[in-house]
Design a protein around this motif. Structure first.
Motif, PDB file in Angstrom:
ATOM      1  N   THR A  98       0.816  -1.168   0.086  1.00 14.35           N
ATOM      2  CA  THR A  98       0.041  -0.011   0.058  1.00 14.35           C
ATOM      3  C   THR A  98       0.951   1.197   0.012  1.00 14.35           C
ATOM      4  N   LEU A  99       1.992   1.181   0.982  1.00 11.30           N
ATOM      5  CA  LEU A  99       2.870   2.375   0.984  1.00 11.30           C
ATOM      6  C   LEU A  99       3.309   2.766  -0.597  1.00 11.30           C
ATOM      7  N   ILE A 100       3.916   1.663  -1.291  1.00 12.46           N
ATOM      8  CA  ILE A 100       4.490   1.671  -2.626  1.00 12.46           C
ATOM      9  C   ILE A 100       3.406   2.174  -3.482  1.00 12.46           C
ATOM     10  N   PHE A 101       2.016   1.659  -3.456  1.00 10.38           N
ATOM     11  CA  PHE A 101       0.998   2.247  -4.265  1.00 10.38           C
ATOM     12  C   PHE A 101       0.886   3.886  -4.085  1.00 10.38           C
ATOM     13  N   PHE A 102       0.458   4.212  -2.850  1.00  7.10           N
ATOM     14  CA  PHE A 102       0.506   5.654  -2.501  1.00  7.10           C
ATOM     15  C   PHE A 102       1.654   6.410  -3.213  1.00  7.10           C
ATOM     16  N   GLU A 103       2.915   5.914  -2.978  1.00  9.30           N
ATOM     17  CA  GLU A 103       3.936   6.525  -3.535  1.00  9.30           C
ATOM     18  C   GLU A 103       3.870   6.701  -5.094  1.00  9.30           C
ATOM     19  N   ILE A 104       3.537   5.602  -5.577  1.00 11.01           N
ATOM     20  CA  ILE A 104       3.231   5.761  -7.334  1.00 11.01           C
ATOM     21  C   ILE A 104       2.292   6.788  -7.551  1.00 11.01           C
ATOM     22  N   ILE A 105       1.070   6.882  -6.844  1.00 10.89           N
ATOM     23  CA  ILE A 105      -0.031   7.683  -7.225  1.00 10.89           C
ATOM     24  C   ILE A 105       0.383   9.212  -6.738  1.00 10.89           C
TER      25      ILE A 105
END
Lengths: 332, 210
Positions: B104-111
């Motif tokens: 989830t952290l990586i996902f938000f970073e990408i967003i």
């Protein structure tokens, strides 16, 4: 339609490169066996054709008509993919080899990195073959060769950095042209020696042929292979050896440059010079095979990590400081 | 332009599908091979946008070295059985919550990155700083890395070195009773140390110590 014609042109060029490479691979196998035989005072293959020149062709025919046996407990997809990967990787690397200032299939900016990348991918064919065979000897051979190739790649990479410091470009043609006044084999001679030995280890040639040490591992990663699949491993291996020779010729022996910049020599096309240099290096490879006994595995690892790596790293510092101190760094 | 699009979609579809197959395939070794395929297609994408140096380094470092070590570990350890148990639902992994948090952290970073690029394009205007100078991107990368970002570059190198030394120290153990072959000793043996000539009397034999 215009697009198609461009594609056909490229395909024509690729065939014009690959067919000679494949033929010369077949010839080089014959040469290897001949040199090996002469060192040991034997005749070598001399029956098929003049001087036995067609021996490899006869061998290839034999392999084609043999049955391909796929072990029932093997991982079939990977088992079949392994020789294909080996052979493809050995052949695609030839795309960037310059045969003269203009005769090169792909004159890319990062040519030397491409060569290095492709030669470092070569390990996958062996690991895949060894693992997919699902038997002890191939697996041990694959593990050995993977460790060996990864170790010696490190020192080859550092040696390439040495050359690049003197050139200031990653393009192979630039590397060749930078040797116009002096081949790099003279100022970087210790690096050339280390490159040559590392190339032997990288291509699993004797004295570093531990992955296929027949006394210990039957035939290493290729034990379970037969017929044309075995022949493809074999072709890929020799194409890789030729490639390493070409790399050595380009990095240290001036590539397609003529050895002396005088009139009758400059008439000879660059491709001939490059081929002669490759042949010289290959005969050295074949002589080493005939003369030197096989290394023990721990000695091999010791040589790679404790001798070659520190030596070549020290030489990088030396080259860089020399170039910096005398203001010779190639800046553009 | 249409050829460009065809190649782009081919490579990106291969990349996405193989990324999915890394987690979906039952055989762990197959997972690693899909990971390698993923790396290769990503580096093809890098080359397509003109970042040839990055693409080649990706091939050399990730495919040529890191993935080989992955393969080593996966082939030697018996992780295949455990993964099979997860698939059949016999055992649950304790690592799933941690993995979920990280993903989830990586996902938000990408967003955040993509959002910033969408709404403030001038911040990410890399094209002006690098591509317009008409030198090869190896040169321009070097000119940025070794001037403006030299300290960050050196620090990251030091971190890698520390990590390497740390990994070696953690796994290093001095085993006693292992017979070691010393190179120097073997070469520098003299004849006198190794060979002894004895007069053997008949019917007496020789007593050999040790």
């Amino acid at each position: 339609m215009e697009y198609l014609s461009i594609v056909f042109q490229e395909v024509y060029k690729i065939l014009f490169l690959l067919v000679p490479v494949l033929v010369s691979v077949a010839m080089i196998v014959w040469l290897d066996r001949r040199v090996w035989a002469f060192v040991q005072k034997r005749q070598g293959p001399n029956v098929v054709g003049p001087f036995g020149l067609l021996q490899s062709l006869a061998d290839a025919l034999k392999y084609i008509f043999k049955e391909i046996i796929i072990p029932s407990s093997s991982n079939k997809v990977i088992f079949i993919l392994a020789p294909i990967v080996t052979m493809t990787l050995a052949l695609i690397a030839w795309a960037v080899i310059p045969f003269s200032a203009t005769q090169v299939l792909a004159d890319i900016n990062v040519g030397i990195l491409y060569l290095f990348a492709v030669s470092s991918l070569g390990v996958y064919g062996i690991i895949m073959g060894g693992w997919a065979s699902n038997s002890k000897y191939p697996f041990l051979g694959a593990i050995r060769s993977a460790a060996q190739m990864v170790s010696y790649e490190v020192s080859i990479g550092v040696i390439i950095i040495n050359v690049l410091l003197c050139v200031g470009s990653l393009n192979l043609n630039d590397i060749v042209i930078a040797q116009q006044n002096m081949w790099f084999v003279i100022p970087l001679f210790p690096m050339f020696v280390i490159f040559f030995i590392s190339a032997l280890a990288e291509t699993n040639r004797p004295p570093f042929d531990l992955p296929e040490a027949e006394a210990e591992l039957v035939a290493g990663y290729q034990t379970e292979y037969s017929g044309m699949m075995y022949a493809m491993f074999w072709l890929g291996e020799y194409a890789n050896i030729l490639l390493m020779c070409a790399m050595g010729a380009i990095l240290f022996l001036g590539g397609w440059m003529s050895p002396i910049d005088v009139y009758p020599f400059t008439l000879v096309p660059g491709a001939i010079w490059l081929i002669l240099k490759i042949l010289l290096l290959f005969i050295l490879f074949a002589l080493v095979k005939a003369i030197v006994p096989r290394y023990r595995y721990d000695q091999l690892m010791r040589l790679g990590w404790k001798v070659f790596l520190p030596l070549s790293l020290t030489w990088v510092v030396l080259t860089a400081s020399y170039l910096f101190y005398f203001n010779l760094l190639p800046v553009n | 332009m249409i050829a460009h699009a065809i190649f782009f979609y081919t490579f990106s579809i291969i990349a996405v599908v193989s990324a999915i197959m890394v987690t979906a395939s039952k055989n762990t070794v197959h997972s690693v091979f899909f990971l390698i395929l993923d790396f290769i297609s990503i580096s093809c994408l890098f080359i397509m946008i003109g970042a040839e140096f990055l693409g080649m380094i990706m091939l050399i470092v990730y495919v040529g070295a890191v993935a080989v070590l992955f393969l080593f570990v996966v082939m030697m350890l018996n992780v295949a059985q455990q993964k099979n148990q997860w698939f059949t639902g016999q055992a649950t992994s304790k690592h799933i919550p941690v993995g979920l948090i990280i993903s989830t952290l990586i996902f938000f970073e990408i967003i955040i990155v993509i959002g910033g690029w969408k709404y403030k394009p001038e911040i990410f205007d890399i094209n002006n700083s690098l591509a317009s100078t008409s030198v090869s991107n190896t040169h321009s990368l070097g000119q940025v890395l070794y001037t403006d970002y030299i300290h960050v570059f050196q620090i990251s190198g030091m971190i890698l070195l520390v990590a390497m030394v740390g990994a070696i120290v953690l796994t290093f153990r001095q085993r006693s009773g292992v017979k070691k072959q010393s190179y120097i000793k073997q070469i520098s043996r003299e004849r006198a140390e190794g060979v002894e000539v004895l007069e053997v009397q008949s019917n007496k034999g020789v007593k050999i110590d040790d």
